[in-house]
Write a protein that holds these residues in place. Structure first.
Motif, PDB file in Angstrom:
ATOM      1  N   PRO A 547      -8.319  13.150   0.854  1.00 55.69           N
ATOM      2  CA  PRO A 547      -9.527  12.249   0.353  1.00 55.69           C
ATOM      3  C   PRO A 547      -9.625  11.518  -1.027  1.00 55.69           C
ATOM      4  CG  PRO A 547     -10.284  14.188   1.585  1.00 55.69           C
ATOM      5  CD  PRO A 547      -8.636  14.387   1.075  1.00 55.69           C
ATOM      6  N   LYS A 548      -8.607  12.068  -1.822  1.00 56.12           N
ATOM      7  CA  LYS A 548      -8.685  11.665  -3.124  1.00 56.12           C
ATOM      8  C   LYS A 548      -7.588  10.346  -3.210  1.00 56.12           C
ATOM      9  CE  LYS A 548      -9.213  16.068  -5.204  1.00 56.12           C
ATOM     10  NZ  LYS A 548      -8.652  17.154  -6.149  1.00 56.12           N
ATOM     11  N   TRP A 549      -7.095   9.806  -2.255  1.00 57.97           N
ATOM     12  CA  TRP A 549      -6.270   8.544  -2.012  1.00 57.97           C
ATOM     13  C   TRP A 549      -7.019   7.426  -2.052  1.00 57.97           C
ATOM     14  CZ3 TRP A 549      -0.712   8.922   0.230  1.00 57.97           C
ATOM     15  CH2 TRP A 549      -0.038  10.094  -0.282  1.00 57.97           C
ATOM     16  N   LYS A 550      -6.847   6.232  -2.202  1.00 54.01           N
ATOM     17  CA  LYS A 550      -7.211   5.045  -1.997  1.00 54.01           C
ATOM     18  C   LYS A 550      -6.277   4.191  -1.121  1.00 54.01           C
ATOM     19  CE  LYS A 550      -9.427   5.599  -6.692  1.00 54.01           C
ATOM     20  NZ  LYS A 550      -9.749   4.919  -7.974  1.00 54.01           N
ATOM     21  N   ILE A 551      -7.074   3.239  -0.329  1.00 59.24           N
ATOM     22  CA  ILE A 551      -6.334   2.668   0.675  1.00 59.24           C
ATOM     23  C   ILE A 551      -6.833   1.044   0.368  1.00 59.24           C
ATOM     24  CG2 ILE A 551      -5.451   2.169   2.961  1.00 59.24           C
ATOM     25  CD1 ILE A 551      -6.211   5.190   3.507  1.00 59.24           C
ATOM     26  N   TYR A 552      -6.175   0.174   0.171  1.00 57.73           N
ATOM     27  CA  TYR A 552      -6.166  -1.409   0.098  1.00 57.73           C
ATOM     28  C   TYR A 552      -5.502  -2.174   1.338  1.00 57.73           C
ATOM     29  CZ  TYR A 552      -8.084   0.437  -4.334  1.00 57.73           C
ATOM     30  OH  TYR A 552      -8.634   1.119  -5.239  1.00 57.73           O
ATOM     31  N   VAL A 553      -6.166  -2.934   1.919  1.00 59.35           N
ATOM     32  CA  VAL A 553      -5.367  -3.854   2.717  1.00 59.35           C
ATOM     33  C   VAL A 553      -5.986  -5.197   2.758  1.00 59.35           C
ATOM     34  CG1 VAL A 553      -4.659  -4.312   5.164  1.00 59.35           C
ATOM     35  CG2 VAL A 553      -5.024  -2.074   4.572  1.00 59.35           C
ATOM     36  N   ARG A 554      -5.056  -6.439   2.537  1.00 61.49           N
ATOM     37  CA  ARG A 554      -5.576  -7.579   2.184  1.00 61.49           C
ATOM     38  C   ARG A 554      -4.927  -8.414   3.266  1.00 61.49           C
ATOM     39  NH1 ARG A 554      -8.443  -8.575  -2.415  1.00 61.49           N
ATOM     40  NH2 ARG A 554      -7.537 -10.447  -2.718  1.00 61.49           N
ATOM     41  N   GLU A 555      -5.460  -9.815   3.338  1.00 58.82           N
ATOM     42  CA  GLU A 555      -4.993 -10.537   4.337  1.00 58.82           C
ATOM     43  C   GLU A 555      -5.594 -11.942   3.792  1.00 58.82           C
ATOM     44  OE1 GLU A 555      -5.162 -12.136   9.303  1.00 58.82           O
ATOM     45  OE2 GLU A 555      -6.848 -11.365   7.931  1.00 58.82           O
ATOM     46  N   ASN A 556      -4.550 -12.790   3.376  1.00 51.15           N
ATOM     47  CA  ASN A 556      -5.117 -13.920   2.675  1.00 51.15           C
ATOM     48  C   ASN A 556      -6.048 -13.935   1.490  1.00 51.15           C
ATOM     49  OD1 ASN A 556      -3.747 -15.663   4.771  1.00 51.15           O
ATOM     50  ND2 ASN A 556      -5.249 -15.582   6.068  1.00 51.15           N
ATOM     51  N   ALA A 604      -6.953  -7.763  11.547  1.00 50.39           N
ATOM     52  CA  ALA A 604      -6.656  -9.060  10.988  1.00 50.39           C
ATOM     53  C   ALA A 604      -7.065 -10.225  11.611  1.00 50.39           C
ATOM     54  CB  ALA A 604      -5.086  -9.478  10.750  1.00 50.39           C
ATOM     55  N   SER A 605      -7.276 -11.381  11.167  1.00 52.56           N
ATOM     56  CA  SER A 605      -7.960 -12.659  11.682  1.00 52.56           C
ATOM     57  C   SER A 605      -6.871 -13.315  12.638  1.00 52.56           C
ATOM     58  CB  SER A 605      -8.399 -13.271  10.909  1.00 52.56           C
ATOM     59  OG  SER A 605      -7.458 -14.064  10.088  1.00 52.56           O
ATOM     60  N   SER A 606      -5.740 -13.138  12.347  1.00 48.90           N
ATOM     61  CA  SER A 606      -4.499 -13.878  13.067  1.00 48.90           C
ATOM     62  C   SER A 606      -3.427 -12.704  13.435  1.00 48.90           C
ATOM     63  CB  SER A 606      -3.964 -14.891  12.101  1.00 48.90           C
ATOM     64  OG  SER A 606      -2.794 -15.497  12.723  1.00 48.90           O
ATOM     65  N   PRO A 607      -2.532 -13.411  14.768  1.00 48.69           N
ATOM     66  CA  PRO A 607      -1.455 -12.201  14.993  1.00 48.69           C
ATOM     67  C   PRO A 607      -0.463 -12.330  14.005  1.00 48.69           C
ATOM     68  CG  PRO A 607      -1.836 -14.189  16.440  1.00 48.69           C
ATOM     69  CD  PRO A 607      -2.943 -14.159  15.388  1.00 48.69           C
ATOM     70  N   THR A 608      -0.391 -13.599  13.080  1.00 50.62           N
ATOM     71  CA  THR A 608       0.961 -13.858  12.465  1.00 50.62           C
ATOM     72  C   THR A 608       0.776 -14.023  11.063  1.00 50.62           C
ATOM     73  OG1 THR A 608       0.273 -16.230  12.628  1.00 50.62           O
ATOM     74  CG2 THR A 608       1.706 -15.339  14.205  1.00 50.62           C
ATOM     75  N   SER A 609      -0.410 -13.482  10.721  1.00 52.31           N
ATOM     76  CA  SER A 609      -0.731 -13.448   9.095  1.00 52.31           C
ATOM     77  C   SER A 609       0.255 -12.404   8.305  1.00 52.31           C
ATOM     78  CB  SER A 609      -2.175 -13.337   8.892  1.00 52.31           C
ATOM     79  OG  SER A 609      -2.559 -12.181   9.318  1.00 52.31           O
ATOM     80  N   THR A 610       0.182 -12.565   6.948  1.00 49.19           N
ATOM     81  CA  THR A 610       1.065 -11.419   6.331  1.00 49.19           C
ATOM     82  C   THR A 610      -0.133 -10.438   5.581  1.00 49.19           C
ATOM     83  OG1 THR A 610       2.989 -13.001   5.797  1.00 49.19           O
ATOM     84  CG2 THR A 610       2.577 -11.452   4.333  1.00 49.19           C
ATOM     85  N   ILE A 611       0.273  -9.352   5.914  1.00 49.35           N
ATOM     86  CA  ILE A 611      -0.534  -8.242   5.281  1.00 49.35           C
ATOM     87  C   ILE A 611       0.046  -7.588   4.203  1.00 49.35           C
ATOM     88  CG2 ILE A 611      -1.917  -6.231   5.966  1.00 49.35           C
ATOM     89  CD1 ILE A 611      -2.918  -8.625   7.390  1.00 49.35           C
ATOM     90  N   GLU A 612      -0.964  -7.490   3.050  1.00 48.39           N
ATOM     91  CA  GLU A 612      -0.595  -6.588   2.005  1.00 48.39           C
ATOM     92  C   GLU A 612      -1.162  -5.461   1.836  1.00 48.39           C
ATOM     93  OE1 GLU A 612       1.634  -7.741  -0.432  1.00 48.39           O
ATOM     94  OE2 GLU A 612       1.970  -9.647   0.316  1.00 48.39           O
ATOM     95  N   ILE A 613      -0.243  -4.277   1.866  1.00 52.62           N
ATOM     96  CA  ILE A 613      -0.843  -3.028   1.993  1.00 52.62           C
ATOM     97  C   ILE A 613      -0.603  -2.172   0.584  1.00 52.62           C
ATOM     98  CG2 ILE A 613      -0.855  -0.599   3.261  1.00 52.62           C
ATOM     99  CD1 ILE A 613       0.188  -2.454   5.491  1.00 52.62           C
ATOM    100  N   ARG A 624       3.397   0.451  -1.578  1.00 49.62           N
ATOM    101  CA  ARG A 624       3.109  -0.901  -1.208  1.00 49.62           C
ATOM    102  C   ARG A 624       3.971  -1.321   0.024  1.00 49.62           C
ATOM    103  NH1 ARG A 624       2.581  -2.085  -6.736  1.00 49.62           N
ATOM    104  NH2 ARG A 624       0.361  -2.748  -7.283  1.00 49.62           N
ATOM    105  N   GLU A 625       3.331  -2.309   0.900  1.00 43.32           N
ATOM    106  CA  GLU A 625       4.529  -2.954   2.028  1.00 43.32           C
ATOM    107  C   GLU A 625       3.798  -4.130   2.384  1.00 43.32           C
ATOM    108  OE1 GLU A 625       5.593  -2.899   6.699  1.00 43.32           O
ATOM    109  OE2 GLU A 625       4.933  -0.843   5.740  1.00 43.32           O
ATOM    110  N   THR A 626       4.775  -5.115   2.005  1.00 45.10           N
ATOM    111  CA  THR A 626       4.201  -6.644   2.539  1.00 45.10           C
ATOM    112  C   THR A 626       4.825  -6.551   4.129  1.00 45.10           C
ATOM    113  OG1 THR A 626       4.495  -7.715   0.288  1.00 45.10           O
ATOM    114  CG2 THR A 626       4.615  -9.101   2.202  1.00 45.10           C
ATOM    115  N   MET A 627       3.667  -6.861   4.987  1.00 45.60           N
ATOM    116  CA  MET A 627       3.983  -6.561   6.191  1.00 45.60           C
ATOM    117  C   MET A 627       4.216  -8.119   6.851  1.00 45.60           C
ATOM    118  SD  MET A 627       1.681  -4.705   9.065  1.00 45.60           S
ATOM    119  CE  MET A 627       2.106  -4.492  10.810  1.00 45.60           C
TER     120      MET A 627
END
Length: 638
Positions: A547-556, A604-613, A624-627
């Motif tokens: 529970p002390k970990w932080k998770i961020y996922v971004r699209e565009n 996500a909003s699109s099936p082909t967008s790049t996701i930054e984790i 990190r992973e750029t998906m």
């Protein structure tokens, strides 16, 4: 003063004829003689002559040692022993001219101080020393009584010798000798309560405040499923590289198993048990401590204590403690072996209870009472988890039948971590109000070595989707950092991301060789992944999550909402259950995919967008992973 001289292993060089005419009267031989650095041995009896010599025959290595009599008294003789004399069992002969006579058999053992006075009721005594000087305040125990050495490093124990050994709690900034990767913090004793034995321990000073210790759960070596080759080519290479890296940073490196080193049911079927395991790990160049698991009990015995005999005689104590740097480590055996219907030559039900026996609780309280600073970091290692697996709300319960008494023993300490195995999954339970956190660590064997077996998935994955691996605790003084190390991956590999649009598990794709009966079972094991998913969902498996970990996922450049969920890992499903069905075999219930709560879902909003984790652990490390999507799904994915 004359000493002893080793002779040829050919006993005829020394003992040529039986000397029946040699009359030694009232010869009294002790079952054990302790020899200090002076090396003098006194033998009681009369009838000796100054021209006689004494021959010591080492029974284990077939070497005779001839010793001259240095002092002849009316009721005894004194001989001088060579400093090179080794501990062991010896036959004692008197040699006169070309004749010799057997006087008896004894054990000759070296002692730092052979003249420690006896105390009433004390059956074990000795000295803990370093650099030829006794060490004060070292904790010594037989698993029942606990004491400390005095200012001269001397201790006495009123031992009943029930367990057959005595051990020390290695003090901070010292190490014991390591033999074939096993630290020699314990020594075996006789079971004779009438004999007062001297047991010494020698320590070497070393600065180990900055150290790393690896926790190795559930190796399950059994000489099956290509486990030995997977162990050698995967795990062994991985941890040796890690140890080398730690030493390059001037950090001391240690390891500790977390139980189930072996697989009891194959002890006799495959002739692979604890001794074979010990031989397998003897070449590691760092100390490995051990914890007992339920599969390390003798399957022919239904008595908990007797079922542990092979473990005690091979790997040592089933519970003990030691210190490395500022950390106090405690090892417990929390599986009470029941094994209904077992008998000699008959394997029982192999059932057990998650219990810490009362004798261990009693010992634990005594051990902890020796620690004055209650802020000392305490690390308890045991096989079965103390807590249940947390749910998505981070709620969990205790699993031990005597959890309350165990917690009570630790109540005075503010920093307690439990390291456990058994489940073959990763889970972290943080309990603030009791100051006890648990890290249930996934296994070295992953899914019992199945997925890496020849012809299977060519990967190494646990039931919860974690890669096979082990835990690493980095300690710098009282500062501690913990992470999970996946075998064959850098330590930065802490999660796996799935594009659920690409995951559709069908018999046509993953069980192509199965017959109709086993093809029909695919949907049962595939679960929700048996249906196509086009919802643009991203699934994260974060195996070290707390529970002390932080998770961020971004699209565009937009943050997405992430929620914790409980799901099966799809990669494990195609790596084990589908491979079994494809071979027209039922997946073993203990090995099938686990419904885990260290999963996180976003959309996500699109099936082909790049996701930054981006994931940040409690120690500030960033992963990190750029998906790039669509992301392919296969048994070789990361």
């Amino acid at each position: 003063m004359l000493g002893c001289k080793s002779q040829s292993p050919d006993k005829k060089d020394v003992i040529t004829s039986i000397g029946n005419d040699i009359q030694i009267k009232e010869f009294v031989i002790s079952p054990i003689y302790y020899i200090d650095n002076i090396g003098l041995l006194t033998l009681s009896g009369h009838g000796f002559k100054s021209s006689d010599s004494i021959v010591l025959r080492n029974k284990s290595i077939a070497v005779d040692i001839k010793c001259e009599i240095t002092k002849l008294n009316p009721s005894n003789i004194v001989i001088s022993l060579s400093p090179s004399l080794t501990d062991g069992k010896y036959e004692i002969f008197v040699k006169r001219d070309n004749f010799s006579k057997l006087l008896g058999e004894t054990n000759i053992l070296k002692a730092f101080n052979a003249n420690i006075s006896d105390k009433t009721g004390m059956t074990i005594k000795g000295t803990v020393f370093s650099n030829s000087k006794g060490l004060a305040n070292v904790v010594v125990s037989d698993g029942e009584s606990v004491t400390k050495t005095d200012e001269n490093g001397i201790y006495h124990l009123p031992s009943k010798k029930t367990n057959g050994y005595v051990f020390i709690s290695i003090p901070s900034n010292y190490e014991v000798k390591t033999v074939n990767s096993t630290p020699q913090f314990f020594k075996y004793v006789t079971f004779n309560q009438q004999t007062s034995e001297i047991i010494d321990f020698e320590l070497t000073p070393i600065n180990n405040n900055d150290h790393v210790i690896a926790f190795l759960a559930d190796m399950h070596l059994a000489n099956r499923n290509n486990d030995i080759s997977q162990f050698n080519n995967g795990f062994k290479v991985d941890i040796n590289n890690l140890a080398k890296e730690a030493r390059a940073q001037n950090k001391k490196f240690y390891a500790m198993t977390l139980g189930d080193q072996t697989w009891d049911i194959y002890w006799y079927e495959n002739n692979y048990g604890l001794q074979e395991f010990k031989n397998q790990i003897k070449d590691f160049d760092f100390p490995i401590f051990h914890v007992m698991g339920n599969h390390d009990n003798d399957p022919y015995s239904s008595n908990d204590f007797l079922a542990e005999d092979k473990y005690r005689n091979t790997l040592g104590p089933t519970y003990y403690s030691f210190n490395i740097g500022k950390v106090h480590y405690i090892v417990l055996d929390n599986n009470l072996w029941l094994n209904a219907d077992a008998n000699n030559g008959v394997i029982g039900d192999r059932n057990y209870k998650a219990t810490i026996t009362q004798n261990q609780i009693n010992w634990l309280k005594q051990d902890l009472a020796m620690i004055n600073d209650k802020s000392t970091p305490i690390v308890v290692a045991m096989h079965i988890p103390f807590y249940s697996t947390p749910n998505t709300e981070n709620s969990f319960s205790t699993k031990l039948t005597n959890a309350t008494e165990f917690v009570g023993a630790l109540a005075d300490f503010s920093n307690v971590k439990i390291m456990s195995g058994h489940t073959h999954i990763n889970s972290t339970a943080v309990q603030e109000n009791t100051k006890i956190s648990e890290y249930n660590i996934a296994s070295v064997s992953a899914t019992w070595w199945w997925t890496g077996k020849d012809g299977y998935s060519n990967n190494h994955i646990c039931k919860d989707g974690s890669p096979g691996g082990y835990g690493l605790l980095e300690n710098d003084g009282t500062q501690q950092k913990l992470y999970y190390k996946s075998i064959g991956y850098p330590k930065e590999y802490q999660f796996r991301a799935y594009d659920l649009n690409t995951i559709h598990i069908t018999a046509e794709k993953y069980a192509i060789n199965a017959n109709s009966s086993f093809k029909a079972k695919v949907a049962e094991y595939a679960g929700e992944y048996a249906k196509s998913n086009t919802s643009n969902e991203i699934l994260l498996n974060i195996w070290g999550y707390s529970p002390k970990w932080k998770i961020y996922v971004r699209e565009n450049n937009k943050d997405l909402i992430v929620r914790r969920v409980t799901k099966y890992d799809p990669l494990h499903i195609i790596s084990y259950p589908m491979k079994r069905l494809n071979a027209n075999a039922n997946p073993t219930s203990s090995f099938v995919s686990y419904n885990t709560s260290h999963m996180f879902l976003t959309k996500a909003s699109s099936p082909t967008s790049t996701i930054e984790i981006t994931i940040e652990d409690e120690f500030g490390n960033i992963y990190r992973e750029t998906m790039i999507r669509p992301k392919a799904f296969s048994t070789s994915m990361k």
